[in-house]
Design a protein around this motif. Structure first.
Motif, PDB file in Angstrom:
ATOM      1  N   ARG A  52      -1.819   5.559   2.679  1.00  0.00           N
ATOM      2  CA  ARG A  52      -0.495   5.759   3.303  1.00  0.00           C
ATOM      3  C   ARG A  52       0.367   4.517   3.147  1.00  0.00           C
ATOM      4  O   ARG A  52       1.568   4.608   2.882  1.00  0.00           O
ATOM      5  CB  ARG A  52      -0.666   6.098   4.789  1.00  0.00           C
ATOM      6  N   ALA A  94       0.072   2.314   0.738  1.00  0.00           N
ATOM      7  CA  ALA A  94       0.436   2.261  -0.686  1.00  0.00           C
ATOM      8  C   ALA A  94       1.632   3.164  -0.960  1.00  0.00           C
ATOM      9  O   ALA A  94       2.553   2.794  -1.708  1.00  0.00           O
ATOM     10  CB  ALA A  94      -0.764   2.665  -1.550  1.00  0.00           C
ATOM     11  N   ALA A  95       1.637   4.347  -0.349  1.00  0.00           N
ATOM     12  CA  ALA A  95       2.756   5.277  -0.543  1.00  0.00           C
ATOM     13  C   ALA A  95       4.060   4.654  -0.045  1.00  0.00           C
ATOM     14  O   ALA A  95       5.096   4.700  -0.735  1.00  0.00           O
ATOM     15  CB  ALA A  95       2.472   6.588   0.175  1.00  0.00           C
ATOM     16  N   GLU A  96       4.012   4.036   1.128  1.00  0.00           N
ATOM     17  CA  GLU A  96       5.212   3.396   1.684  1.00  0.00           C
ATOM     18  C   GLU A  96       5.715   2.284   0.758  1.00  0.00           C
ATOM     19  O   GLU A  96       6.911   2.173   0.498  1.00  0.00           O
ATOM     20  CB  GLU A  96       4.894   2.775   3.062  1.00  0.00           C
ATOM     21  N   MET A 112       5.127   1.926  -2.479  1.00  0.00           N
ATOM     22  CA  MET A 112       5.573   2.442  -3.772  1.00  0.00           C
ATOM     23  C   MET A 112       6.978   3.022  -3.701  1.00  0.00           C
ATOM     24  O   MET A 112       7.632   3.195  -4.737  1.00  0.00           O
ATOM     25  CB  MET A 112       4.604   3.492  -4.284  1.00  0.00           C
ATOM     26  N   GLU A 113       7.419   3.370  -2.505  1.00  0.00           N
ATOM     27  CA  GLU A 113       8.799   3.866  -2.388  1.00  0.00           C
ATOM     28  C   GLU A 113       9.802   2.720  -2.385  1.00  0.00           C
ATOM     29  O   GLU A 113      11.001   2.946  -2.508  1.00  0.00           O
ATOM     30  CB  GLU A 113       8.929   4.729  -1.136  1.00  0.00           C
ATOM     31  N   SER A 150       2.350   8.485  -7.991  1.00  0.00           N
ATOM     32  CA  SER A 150       3.562   8.358  -7.180  1.00  0.00           C
ATOM     33  C   SER A 150       3.186   8.205  -5.708  1.00  0.00           C
ATOM     34  O   SER A 150       2.016   8.324  -5.333  1.00  0.00           O
ATOM     35  CB  SER A 150       4.434   9.605  -7.344  1.00  0.00           C
ATOM     36  N   ALA A 151       4.199   7.941  -4.876  1.00  0.00           N
ATOM     37  CA  ALA A 151       3.977   7.892  -3.430  1.00  0.00           C
ATOM     38  C   ALA A 151       3.373   9.228  -2.962  1.00  0.00           C
ATOM     39  O   ALA A 151       2.477   9.248  -2.117  1.00  0.00           O
ATOM     40  CB  ALA A 151       5.284   7.602  -2.709  1.00  0.00           C
ATOM     41  N   ARG A 152       3.835  10.331  -3.544  1.00  0.00           N
ATOM     42  CA  ARG A 152       3.279  11.651  -3.191  1.00  0.00           C
ATOM     43  C   ARG A 152       1.785  11.712  -3.497  1.00  0.00           C
ATOM     44  O   ARG A 152       1.002  12.241  -2.712  1.00  0.00           O
ATOM     45  CB  ARG A 152       4.026  12.743  -3.977  1.00  0.00           C
ATOM     46  N   HIS A 211      -0.387   9.300  -3.481  1.00  0.00           N
ATOM     47  CA  HIS A 211      -1.110   8.564  -2.437  1.00  0.00           C
ATOM     48  C   HIS A 211      -1.114   9.334  -1.112  1.00  0.00           C
ATOM     49  O   HIS A 211      -2.114   9.338  -0.392  1.00  0.00           O
ATOM     50  CB  HIS A 211      -0.483   7.180  -2.228  1.00  0.00           C
ATOM     51  N   ARG A 212       0.003   9.977  -0.778  1.00  0.00           N
ATOM     52  CA  ARG A 212       0.064  10.698   0.499  1.00  0.00           C
ATOM     53  C   ARG A 212      -0.915  11.867   0.498  1.00  0.00           C
ATOM     54  O   ARG A 212      -1.581  12.130   1.506  1.00  0.00           O
ATOM     55  CB  ARG A 212       1.488  11.207   0.757  1.00  0.00           C
ATOM     56  N   ALA A 217      -4.378  10.562   0.977  1.00  0.00           N
ATOM     57  CA  ALA A 217      -4.617  10.226   2.387  1.00  0.00           C
ATOM     58  C   ALA A 217      -4.989  11.478   3.174  1.00  0.00           C
ATOM     59  O   ALA A 217      -5.953  11.479   3.952  1.00  0.00           O
ATOM     60  CB  ALA A 217      -3.378   9.549   2.982  1.00  0.00           C
TER      61      ALA A 217
END
Lengths: 313, 313
Positions: A168, A170-172, A174-175, B163-165, B167-168, B171
């Motif tokens: 989570r 990492a997702a934040e 990467m944005e 992408s962030a997606r 990773h989400r 998770a």
């Protein structure tokens, strides 16, 4: 201290010097750089103490933050530093006045005046991320070193310390910043020298404990033969952990004649931290290390005995 | 069709046969298995058509779903299959009656009666995850193959398609199922044969275009010398992409005398898909492939010319 208490404590500081550990990795450098940038965004004077062992791999993340000569800190913060003897020589003068240590090593010796420790974090960077979120907006300049910190300590989300929280964060991040060049450089690039050294290490690997323990060696002679840089050798200890059929990968690296750095990567059957602690080292259950004084053969015997001991227990 | 339309369409189906592609990878197998389980959770009869090229690596995820002999499907769905010629021989009888294709390849030929395509997805598994969320609760039995699908197609979150997606979703899946054993098996295990073959490929690699293009080769003789299994060779083409200083890694694998499988992994400068398309193949911009008929030397000349052509453009 918990995250909020640590954030409150940091807010009150100024003229801050941040310390990293010997043989600095992505987590100590990236976490320290991100924290330094966050403190600067808050209007504080903050620097990293120059780490003489910084490699070309991580230097770009630290360079903007090195303290100028003569900087006199009012406060000292250590990041990802589990014990005093893991501070570089030049940082030892601050050993008894570390105001705060932010760490994720269960083996942390408690040397600092205050500690924010979360052993469930895959990286100190996860803790630093949570702290920074309570201090200041996370910008691209903060996100990039934090991604380096987190991704390197969890083997780019491959190691067993990786959690849903890790993904989570990492997702934040990467944005906020494009990490594809970082991933390519850190995880998908091997120098020709490194490929050659890996080939030799694999060709010469030895097996113990009915093939479940593998030992790889990096004698000084091998390094000299290939004229290898520190960056060529970085993380070479992860190779031993890959060998099919084994659950304990030991790498012996001759730092100089008479000094051997031992790295252990292990599965659930072997407590790498317990084995390395027997030789004066430490780390995590699945990844630990120790320095021993003696020949490569002596170091090998010592760590094999230690591993056998903790495996029997 | 978008995600919701595809979910609605799937809900109306029963007696479903799901097709995977030749040389099945984690994405086609994991996505198909997850979709099959979701349809079963909805009370539908659903199977995967047995893929004769399944390797030991991915077989455990597919085995519970193989169609029994004599199963006559009312509907056919293909997952991660970009073109008819990527269907195994035994699936060709369904070629003109694929009711739905779920895919993330921009090069998809449009052979299916309906298509749900999202070229921004790192894996077909990302699309299947979104569809399943509209169909039925995501259970551990669905989460595990989906994690395999997504993690394998993005090189465990290392490739530029991550992408962030991505990773989400990882998770979310990790909160449902422990993936540490999967990560160890898929990304941190190499057989001794594989290590030896990688050493040989690295020792024999050749450079072109001022060192920016590297070619590695897996002749049949090398495979026979080590008595290598398909699992030993799987994803060996990722090795060429690691060589420092290059941004185009080409791997030539002799499938049988006169047939060479070409794999290209590239950085932004080279469009791997465009190069492979010139030889009748396809894929993604950064990772593509083609089969050519001829000797290894002829295949090498052909792909080097194709790469030079798309690089000049």
């Amino acid at each position: 201290m918990n995250i909020s208490e640590t954030a409150e404590f940091l807010k009150a500081l100024d003229h801050v010097l941040i310390l990293t550990h010997v043989r600095p990795d992505g987590d100590t450098v990236g976490s320290a750089a991100a924290l330094c940038q966050a403190l600067r965004d808050l209007g504080r004077e903050a620097y990293l103490l120059h780490n003489p062992e910084i490699t070309a791999t991580y230097e770009p993340y630290a360079t903007p933050y090195w303290a100028p000569e003569g900087f006199t800190p009012a406060h000292v913060v250590a990041v990802d530093v589990a014990a005093i003897n893991l501070l570089p020589e030049c940082a030892r003068i601050y050993a008894d006045r570390v105001d705060l240590c932010i760490d994720h090593h269960p083996s942390n010796s408690g040397y600092a005046l205050r500690i924010c420790l979360d052993a469930s974090a895959a990286a100190a960077g996860e803790i630093v991320y949570a702290i920074i979120r309570e201090l200041t907006p996370v910008t691209a300049a903060i996100a990039l070193p934090l991604y380096v910190a987190i991704s390197t300590d969890c083997g780019c989300f491959q190691y067993s310390n990786t959690s849903a929280r890790t993904h989570r964060i990492a997702a934040e991040l990467m944005e906020l910043v494009d990490v594809s060049a970082v991933n390519k450089a850190l995880f998908r690039t091997k120098s020709r020298v490194r490929l050659a050294m890996e080939s030799r290490m694999a060709a010469d690997m030895e097996f113990y404990d009915n093939g479940r323990v593998v030992v790889m060696q990096i004698p000084l002679a091998l390094r000299q033969e290939y004229n290898a840089t520190e960056a060529d050798i970085e993380e070479l200890s992860s190779l031993a952990a890959l060998v099919e059929g084994t659950d304990c990968g030991i790498t012996l690296r001759e730092l100089k004649p008479g000094t051997v750095k031992i790295s252990v990567r292990s599965g659930p059957r072997v407590d790498a931290c317990a084995a390395c602690s027997m030789l004066g080292g430490g780390g995590h259950r699945a990844a630990a290390g120790a320095n021993v004084y003696g020949t490569m053969a002596e170091a090998k015997d010592a760590i094999l005995q230690a591993v056998a001991h903790v495996t029997e227990a």
